[in-house]
Write an enzyme that holds these catalytic residues in place. Sequence first.
Site, PDB file in Angstrom:
ATOM      1  N   GLY A  48       0.779  -1.233   0.000  1.00 48.78           N
ATOM      2  CA  GLY A  48       0.000   0.000   0.000  1.00 48.78           C
ATOM      3  C   GLY A  48       0.810   1.282   0.000  1.00 48.78           C
ATOM      4  O   GLY A  48       0.371   2.304  -0.513  1.00 48.78           O
ATOM      5  N   ASP A 106       0.696   3.616   3.976  1.00 46.75           N
ATOM      6  CA  ASP A 106      -0.484   4.180   3.318  1.00 46.75           C
ATOM      7  C   ASP A 106      -1.524   4.665   4.323  1.00 46.75           C
ATOM      8  O   ASP A 106      -2.058   5.760   4.206  1.00 46.75           O
ATOM      9  CB  ASP A 106      -1.118   3.162   2.342  1.00 46.75           C
ATOM     10  CG  ASP A 106      -1.404   1.798   2.982  1.00 46.75           C
ATOM     11  OD1 ASP A 106      -1.047   1.588   4.165  1.00 46.75           O
ATOM     12  OD2 ASP A 106      -1.982   0.944   2.296  1.00 46.75           O
ATOM     13  N   ASP A 109      -4.739   2.312  10.810  1.00 44.69           N
ATOM     14  CA  ASP A 109      -6.127   2.044  11.170  1.00 44.69           C
ATOM     15  C   ASP A 109      -6.141   1.667  12.661  1.00 44.69           C
ATOM     16  O   ASP A 109      -6.109   2.551  13.514  1.00 44.69           O
ATOM     17  CB  ASP A 109      -6.601   0.921  10.248  1.00 44.69           C
ATOM     18  CG  ASP A 109      -8.079   0.620  10.350  1.00 44.69           C
ATOM     19  OD1 ASP A 109      -8.825   1.467  10.848  1.00 44.69           O
ATOM     20  OD2 ASP A 109      -8.495  -0.470   9.926  1.00 44.69           O
ATOM     21  N   SER A 110      -6.102   0.393  12.989  1.00 49.14           N
ATOM     22  CA  SER A 110      -6.032  -0.004  14.401  1.00 49.14           C
ATOM     23  C   SER A 110      -4.676   0.370  14.996  1.00 49.14           C
ATOM     24  O   SER A 110      -4.551   0.577  16.199  1.00 49.14           O
ATOM     25  CB  SER A 110      -6.250  -1.510  14.552  1.00 49.14           C
ATOM     26  OG  SER A 110      -5.151  -2.213  14.038  1.00 49.14           O
ATOM     27  N   GLY A 111      -3.660   0.421  14.144  1.00 47.85           N
ATOM     28  CA  GLY A 111      -2.305   0.707  14.608  1.00 47.85           C
ATOM     29  C   GLY A 111      -1.491  -0.556  14.848  1.00 47.85           C
ATOM     30  O   GLY A 111      -0.284  -0.492  15.065  1.00 47.85           O
ATOM     31  N   ASN A 112      -2.140  -1.708  14.793  1.00 46.02           N
ATOM     32  CA  ASN A 112      -1.454  -2.974  15.086  1.00 46.02           C
ATOM     33  C   ASN A 112      -0.265  -3.228  14.159  1.00 46.02           C
ATOM     34  O   ASN A 112       0.803  -3.637  14.612  1.00 46.02           O
ATOM     35  CB  ASN A 112      -2.426  -4.159  14.973  1.00 46.02           C
ATOM     36  CG  ASN A 112      -3.381  -4.216  16.144  1.00 46.02           C
ATOM     37  OD1 ASN A 112      -2.975  -4.077  17.291  1.00 46.02           O
ATOM     38  ND2 ASN A 112      -4.658  -4.392  15.866  1.00 46.02           N
ATOM     39  N   ARG A 171      -5.057  -0.212  -6.924  1.00 45.53           N
ATOM     40  CA  ARG A 171      -4.042   0.561  -6.208  1.00 45.53           C
ATOM     41  C   ARG A 171      -3.544   1.713  -7.074  1.00 45.53           C
ATOM     42  O   ARG A 171      -2.964   2.671  -6.584  1.00 45.53           O
ATOM     43  CB  ARG A 171      -2.836  -0.319  -5.864  1.00 45.53           C
ATOM     44  CG  ARG A 171      -3.114  -1.424  -4.868  1.00 45.53           C
ATOM     45  CD  ARG A 171      -1.808  -2.126  -4.535  1.00 45.53           C
ATOM     46  NE  ARG A 171      -2.004  -3.396  -3.846  1.00 45.53           N
ATOM     47  CZ  ARG A 171      -2.133  -3.532  -2.531  1.00 45.53           C
ATOM     48  NH1 ARG A 171      -2.096  -2.474  -1.749  1.00 45.53           N
ATOM     49  NH2 ARG A 171      -2.296  -4.717  -1.993  1.00 45.53           N
TER      50      ARG A 171
HETATM   51  P1  IMP Z   1      -3.910  -1.547  11.046  1.00 42.22           P
HETATM   52  O1  IMP Z   1      -2.960  -2.638  11.466  1.00 42.22           O
HETATM   53  O2  IMP Z   1      -5.311  -1.834  11.514  1.00 42.22           O
HETATM   54  O3  IMP Z   1      -3.447  -0.174  11.407  1.00 42.22           O
HETATM   55  O4  IMP Z   1      -4.049  -1.673   9.493  1.00 42.22           O
HETATM   56  C1  IMP Z   1      -3.141  -1.142   8.670  1.00 42.22           C
HETATM   57  C2  IMP Z   1      -3.210  -1.782   7.300  1.00 42.22           C
HETATM   58  O5  IMP Z   1      -4.538  -2.188   6.943  1.00 42.22           O
HETATM   59  C3  IMP Z   1      -2.793  -0.767   6.291  1.00 42.22           C
HETATM   60  O6  IMP Z   1      -1.429  -0.861   6.027  1.00 42.22           O
HETATM   61  C4  IMP Z   1      -3.638  -1.116   5.084  1.00 42.22           C
HETATM   62  O7  IMP Z   1      -2.920  -2.014   4.276  1.00 42.22           O
HETATM   63  C5  IMP Z   1      -4.837  -1.799   5.627  1.00 42.22           C
HETATM   64  N1  IMP Z   1      -6.034  -0.920   5.649  1.00 42.22           N
HETATM   65  C6  IMP Z   1      -6.607  -0.343   6.732  1.00 42.22           C
HETATM   66  N2  IMP Z   1      -7.673   0.395   6.388  1.00 42.22           N
HETATM   67  C7  IMP Z   1      -7.781   0.274   5.051  1.00 42.22           C
HETATM   68  C8  IMP Z   1      -8.713   0.830   4.094  1.00 42.22           C
HETATM   69  O8  IMP Z   1      -9.656   1.582   4.390  1.00 42.22           O
HETATM   70  N3  IMP Z   1      -8.490   0.480   2.797  1.00 42.22           N
HETATM   71  C9  IMP Z   1      -7.470  -0.337   2.401  1.00 42.22           C
HETATM   72  N4  IMP Z   1      -6.585  -0.867   3.257  1.00 42.22           N
HETATM   73  C10 IMP Z   1      -6.739  -0.560   4.578  1.00 42.22           C
HETATM   74 MG    MG Z   2      -0.595  -1.499   4.133  1.00 43.80          MG
END
Ligand code: IMP
Ligand code: MG
Length: 189
Positions: A48, A106, A109-112, A171
């Site tokens: 991403g 990119d 979201d959760s930050g995980n 993408r």
């Molecule tokens: P996290 O671990 O929840 O912060 O997720 C981060 C990853 O989830 C990012 O690097 C994205 O690849 C994917 N992601 C989270 N939200 C979206 C979205 O709305 N569209 C596409 N990919 C997402």
């Molecule tokens: Mg990503």
Amino acid sequence: MVQDYREYIDKVLVSEEQIKTRVRELGAESQPGLRRGEEILIVCILRGGVMFTVDLVREITVPPLAIEFMAVSSYGSGARQSEGEVRITLDLNTRIAGKHVLIVEDIIDSGNTLASVIELLQTRSPKSIYVCTLLDKYERREVEVPIRYCGFKIKNEFVFGYGLDMDEYYRNLPFVGTVDLDRYEPPAG
Ligand code: IMP
Ligand code: MG
């Protein structure tokens, strides 16, 4: 047949022009932190972060910098949010000890995902680690991630384009759009 995005796009959330302008600003913003004579490593989080990384690095002209790639699996095709567990599927090929690392992502979201990446990279003794993300879905944060540079804060909506995918497609779109999931048909197989 993969569904045409025009059938399920809800709206353009961040336009091509807005992205271009913001990327230019972020390039300028991050320059002072990147000092001449120090080693800078840009770490692009695949897949991403690719569009954002290639556009951003062209706006950074101060120090000599190197670019590396890392891939992390957050969730499989079809799932719309990451689980707590994060797997490194491609690791860096470079030692980062003593270097300034700028992670380019990119979306957070959760930050995980980013929290795991930072935790891993910290064990390798970099001089610093900063995070630059195009998008910050701040309402969904579960784990605190220190974001130094952010393109746009966005609401909790699923987005695609400019690096972000709909089950790996689109993408390449030059803008970020939101999805009407009721109108979206995931690709077969
Ligand atoms: P996290 O671990 O929840 O912060 O997720 C981060 C990853 O989830 C990012 O690097 C994205 O690849 C994917 N992601 C989270 N939200 C979206 C979205 O709305 N569209 C596409 N990919 C997402
Ligand atoms: Mg990503």
